[in-house]
Design a protein around this motif. Structure first.
Motif, PDB file in Angstrom:
ATOM      1  N   VAL A   7       0.868  -1.174   0.000  1.00  0.00           N
ATOM      2  CA  VAL A   7       0.000   0.000   0.000  1.00  0.00           C
ATOM      3  C   VAL A   7       0.905   1.224   0.000  1.00  0.00           C
ATOM      4  CG1 VAL A   7      -1.762   1.321   1.239  1.00  0.00           C
ATOM      5  CG2 VAL A   7      -1.862  -1.196   1.219  1.00  0.00           C
ATOM      6  N   GLY A   8       0.728   2.060  -1.009  1.00  0.00           N
ATOM      7  CA  GLY A   8       1.446   3.318  -1.097  1.00  0.00           C
ATOM      8  C   GLY A   8       0.491   4.458  -0.813  1.00  0.00           C
ATOM      9  N   ILE A   9       0.954   5.441  -0.069  1.00  0.00           N
ATOM     10  CA  ILE A   9       0.148   6.630   0.211  1.00  0.00           C
ATOM     11  C   ILE A   9       0.986   7.836  -0.185  1.00  0.00           C
ATOM     12  CG2 ILE A   9      -1.026   8.014   1.969  1.00  0.00           C
ATOM     13  CD1 ILE A   9      -1.467   5.458   3.572  1.00  0.00           C
ATOM     14  N   THR A  10       0.451   8.663  -1.094  1.00  0.00           N
ATOM     15  CA  THR A  10       1.166   9.859  -1.537  1.00  0.00           C
ATOM     16  C   THR A  10       0.570  11.093  -0.871  1.00  0.00           C
ATOM     17  OG1 THR A  10      -0.242  10.414  -3.419  1.00  0.00           O
ATOM     18  CG2 THR A  10       1.493   8.762  -3.808  1.00  0.00           C
ATOM     19  N   GLY A  11       1.076  12.249  -1.231  1.00  0.00           N
ATOM     20  CA  GLY A  11       0.632  13.499  -0.640  1.00  0.00           C
ATOM     21  C   GLY A  11      -0.640  14.081  -1.214  1.00  0.00           C
ATOM     22  N   ALA A  12      -1.265  13.402  -2.158  1.00  0.00           N
ATOM     23  CA  ALA A  12      -2.532  13.901  -2.707  1.00  0.00           C
ATOM     24  C   ALA A  12      -3.607  13.899  -1.621  1.00  0.00           C
ATOM     25  CB  ALA A  12      -2.985  13.029  -3.877  1.00  0.00           C
ATOM     26  N   SER A  13      -4.592  14.731  -1.787  1.00  0.00           N
ATOM     27  CA  SER A  13      -5.719  14.712  -0.866  1.00  0.00           C
ATOM     28  C   SER A  13      -6.425  13.363  -0.975  1.00  0.00           C
ATOM     29  CB  SER A  13      -6.693  15.845  -1.215  1.00  0.00           C
ATOM     30  OG  SER A  13      -7.767  15.846  -0.306  1.00  0.00           O
ATOM     31  N   GLY A  14      -6.881  12.861   0.160  1.00  0.00           N
ATOM     32  CA  GLY A  14      -7.564  11.572   0.156  1.00  0.00           C
ATOM     33  C   GLY A  14      -6.801  10.498   0.916  1.00  0.00           C
ATOM     34  N   THR A  15      -5.994  10.911   1.882  1.00  0.00           N
ATOM     35  CA  THR A  15      -5.240   9.959   2.690  1.00  0.00           C
ATOM     36  C   THR A  15      -6.139   8.882   3.288  1.00  0.00           C
ATOM     37  OG1 THR A  15      -3.725  11.750   3.239  1.00  0.00           O
ATOM     38  CG2 THR A  15      -3.578   9.783   4.594  1.00  0.00           C
ATOM     39  N   ILE A  16      -7.381   9.229   3.532  1.00  0.00           N
ATOM     40  CA  ILE A  16      -8.330   8.285   4.123  1.00  0.00           C
ATOM     41  C   ILE A  16      -8.463   7.010   3.275  1.00  0.00           C
ATOM     42  CG2 ILE A  16     -10.369   9.333   3.040  1.00  0.00           C
ATOM     43  CD1 ILE A  16     -10.114   7.767   6.593  1.00  0.00           C
ATOM     44  N   TYR A  17      -8.252   7.103   1.963  1.00  0.00           N
ATOM     45  CA  TYR A  17      -8.356   5.910   1.121  1.00  0.00           C
ATOM     46  C   TYR A  17      -7.263   4.891   1.467  1.00  0.00           C
ATOM     47  CZ  TYR A  17     -11.691   8.590  -1.591  1.00  0.00           C
ATOM     48  OH  TYR A  17     -12.774   9.324  -1.976  1.00  0.00           O
ATOM     49  N   GLY A  18      -6.053   5.362   1.676  1.00  0.00           N
ATOM     50  CA  GLY A  18      -4.968   4.463   2.072  1.00  0.00           C
ATOM     51  C   GLY A  18      -5.179   3.920   3.473  1.00  0.00           C
ATOM     52  N   LEU A 120      -3.919   2.459  -9.172  1.00  0.00           N
ATOM     53  CA  LEU A 120      -3.638   3.859  -8.850  1.00  0.00           C
ATOM     54  C   LEU A 120      -4.942   4.619  -8.623  1.00  0.00           C
ATOM     55  CD1 LEU A 120      -1.008   4.403 -11.696  1.00  0.00           C
ATOM     56  CD2 LEU A 120      -0.561   3.763  -9.312  1.00  0.00           C
ATOM     57  N   MET A 121      -5.207   4.958  -7.372  1.00  0.00           N
ATOM     58  CA  MET A 121      -6.388   5.759  -7.049  1.00  0.00           C
ATOM     59  C   MET A 121      -6.000   7.232  -7.201  1.00  0.00           C
ATOM     60  SD  MET A 121      -8.216   3.722  -3.907  1.00  0.00           S
ATOM     61  CE  MET A 121      -9.834   4.504  -4.114  1.00  0.00           C
ATOM     62  N   VAL A 122      -5.974   7.667  -8.459  1.00  0.00           N
ATOM     63  CA  VAL A 122      -5.525   9.027  -8.776  1.00  0.00           C
ATOM     64  C   VAL A 122      -6.510  10.055  -8.244  1.00  0.00           C
ATOM     65  CG1 VAL A 122      -4.144   8.355 -10.773  1.00  0.00           C
ATOM     66  CG2 VAL A 122      -6.550   8.910 -11.082  1.00  0.00           C
ATOM     67  N   ARG A 123      -5.937  11.179  -7.754  1.00  0.00           N
ATOM     68  CA  ARG A 123      -6.726  12.243  -7.149  1.00  0.00           C
ATOM     69  C   ARG A 123      -6.311  13.571  -7.725  1.00  0.00           C
ATOM     70  NH1 ARG A 123      -9.763  14.047  -5.487  1.00  0.00           N
ATOM     71  NH2 ARG A 123      -9.317  15.021  -3.536  1.00  0.00           N
ATOM     72  N   GLU A 124      -7.158  14.132  -8.528  1.00  0.00           N
ATOM     73  CA  GLU A 124      -6.967  15.487  -9.041  1.00  0.00           C
ATOM     74  C   GLU A 124      -8.212  15.851  -9.836  1.00  0.00           C
ATOM     75  OE1 GLU A 124      -5.844  18.676  -8.771  1.00  0.00           O
ATOM     76  OE2 GLU A 124      -3.900  17.702  -8.622  1.00  0.00           O
ATOM     77  N   ALA A 125      -8.537  17.119  -9.839  1.00  0.00           N
ATOM     78  CA  ALA A 125      -9.633  17.602 -10.669  1.00  0.00           C
ATOM     79  C   ALA A 125      -9.551  19.118 -10.718  1.00  0.00           C
ATOM     80  CB  ALA A 125     -10.987  17.169 -10.102  1.00  0.00           C
ATOM     81  N   PRO A 126      -9.771  19.703 -11.846  1.00  0.00           N
ATOM     82  CA  PRO A 126      -9.917  19.059 -13.150  1.00  0.00           C
ATOM     83  C   PRO A 126      -8.571  18.530 -13.639  1.00  0.00           C
ATOM     84  CG  PRO A 126      -9.974  21.448 -13.397  1.00  0.00           C
ATOM     85  CD  PRO A 126      -9.902  21.167 -11.921  1.00  0.00           C
ATOM     86  N   LEU A 127      -8.638  17.787 -14.711  1.00  0.00           N
ATOM     87  CA  LEU A 127      -7.447  17.166 -15.290  1.00  0.00           C
ATOM     88  C   LEU A 127      -7.032  17.918 -16.552  1.00  0.00           C
ATOM     89  CD1 LEU A 127      -8.775  13.528 -14.984  1.00  0.00           C
ATOM     90  CD2 LEU A 127      -6.995  14.549 -13.558  1.00  0.00           C
ATOM     91  N   HIS A 128      -5.720  18.139 -16.709  1.00  0.00           N
ATOM     92  CA  HIS A 128      -5.259  18.720 -17.972  1.00  0.00           C
ATOM     93  C   HIS A 128      -4.709  17.597 -18.852  1.00  0.00           C
ATOM     94  CE1 HIS A 128      -1.066  18.516 -16.702  1.00  0.00           C
ATOM     95  NE2 HIS A 128      -1.280  19.355 -15.693  1.00  0.00           N
ATOM     96  N   ALA A 129      -4.344  17.929 -20.058  1.00  0.00           N
ATOM     97  CA  ALA A 129      -3.913  16.919 -21.031  1.00  0.00           C
ATOM     98  C   ALA A 129      -2.705  16.123 -20.544  1.00  0.00           C
ATOM     99  CB  ALA A 129      -3.606  17.580 -22.377  1.00  0.00           C
ATOM    100  N   GLY A 130      -1.786  16.756 -19.805  1.00  0.00           N
ATOM    101  CA  GLY A 130      -0.627  16.043 -19.273  1.00  0.00           C
ATOM    102  C   GLY A 130      -1.030  14.947 -18.298  1.00  0.00           C
ATOM    103  N   HIS A 131      -1.999  15.251 -17.430  1.00  0.00           N
ATOM    104  CA  HIS A 131      -2.512  14.237 -16.501  1.00  0.00           C
ATOM    105  C   HIS A 131      -3.115  13.073 -17.276  1.00  0.00           C
ATOM    106  CE1 HIS A 131      -3.372  17.762 -13.517  1.00  0.00           C
ATOM    107  NE2 HIS A 131      -2.127  17.327 -13.359  1.00  0.00           N
ATOM    108  N   LEU A 132      -3.933  13.412 -18.258  1.00  0.00           N
ATOM    109  CA  LEU A 132      -4.611  12.365 -19.042  1.00  0.00           C
ATOM    110  C   LEU A 132      -3.611  11.515 -19.824  1.00  0.00           C
ATOM    111  CD1 LEU A 132      -7.617  14.509 -20.273  1.00  0.00           C
ATOM    112  CD2 LEU A 132      -7.670  12.702 -18.539  1.00  0.00           C
TER     113      LEU A 132
END
Length: 188
Positions: A7-18, A120-132
């Motif tokens: 289980v990896g936990i990054t600095g994105a919002s949503g730590t509760i998921y990990g 990968l439970m990706v967390r970001e919104a909105p998404l730009h083309a680089g993210h996609l």
């Protein structure tokens, strides 16, 4: 061999998921290996009342993010796969482009090279083309993009219901069935 999940936990919002993934896995016959990014420590403090020590106590084995000699940095250490929850756009970019700067992204890279599931439970919104583009690249090399998207046919009553649904679905991609997880049964 024990059933092992990283289980990896990054600095994105949503730590509760990990956190919730570790809690759900603790009730199952699964050995958990936790690695958190340095930024995850900050996000944990901002989003929860949990101390870093309490979070780490939920895992069987914990690694520091700069420990590149850790067991999970090698393909010879067999696992059932890895869940990164939440997955920041920075971690996604490193994984998608095969450039690892920490144990977290190295462990993810190992899962891909060994053809093991990487969710990968990706967390970001909105998404730009680089993210996609990075999501597409990660998918093309074997990753599973699994944003925490709720399903309302389960009639969630609490935030915890929504979190549990998303985490249970992500764990299913690793071959882990969570008892009591709600699923669609069709119309009667």
């Amino acid at each position: 061999m024990p059933k092992r999940i990283i289980v990896g936990i990054t600095g994105a919002s949503g730590t509760i998921y990990g956190i919730r993934a570790l809690q759900l896995l603790s009730g199952l016959d699964v050995e958990t290996h936790l690695v958190m990014s340095k930024s995850a420590q900050t996000t944990l403090a901002l989003e929860t009342e949990l101390s870093s020590g309490t979070l780490k106590s939920l895992a069987d084995i914990v690694y520091e993010p700069d420990n590149i000699a850790a067991a999970i940095a090698s393909g010879s250490f067999r696992t059932c796969g890895m869940l990164i929850a939440p997955c920041s756009m920075r971690s996604l970019a490193e994984i998608a482009n095969g450039m690892t700067s920490s144990l977290l992204t190295r462990a993810a890279d190992v899962q891909l090279k060994e053809r093991r599931p990487l969710v990968l439970m990706v967390r970001e919104a909105p998404l730009h083309a680089g993210h996609l583009r990075n999501m597409l690249k990660a998918t093309e090399i074997g990753g599973i993009i699994h944003p925490p998207v709720p399903a309302f046919y389960t009639h969630p009553q609490t935030i915890e219901d929504i979190i549990d649904y998303s985490v249970s679905r992500a764990l299913q991609n690793l071959g882990i069935e969570v008892p009591g997880a709600k699923e669609w049964e069709g119309l009667s």
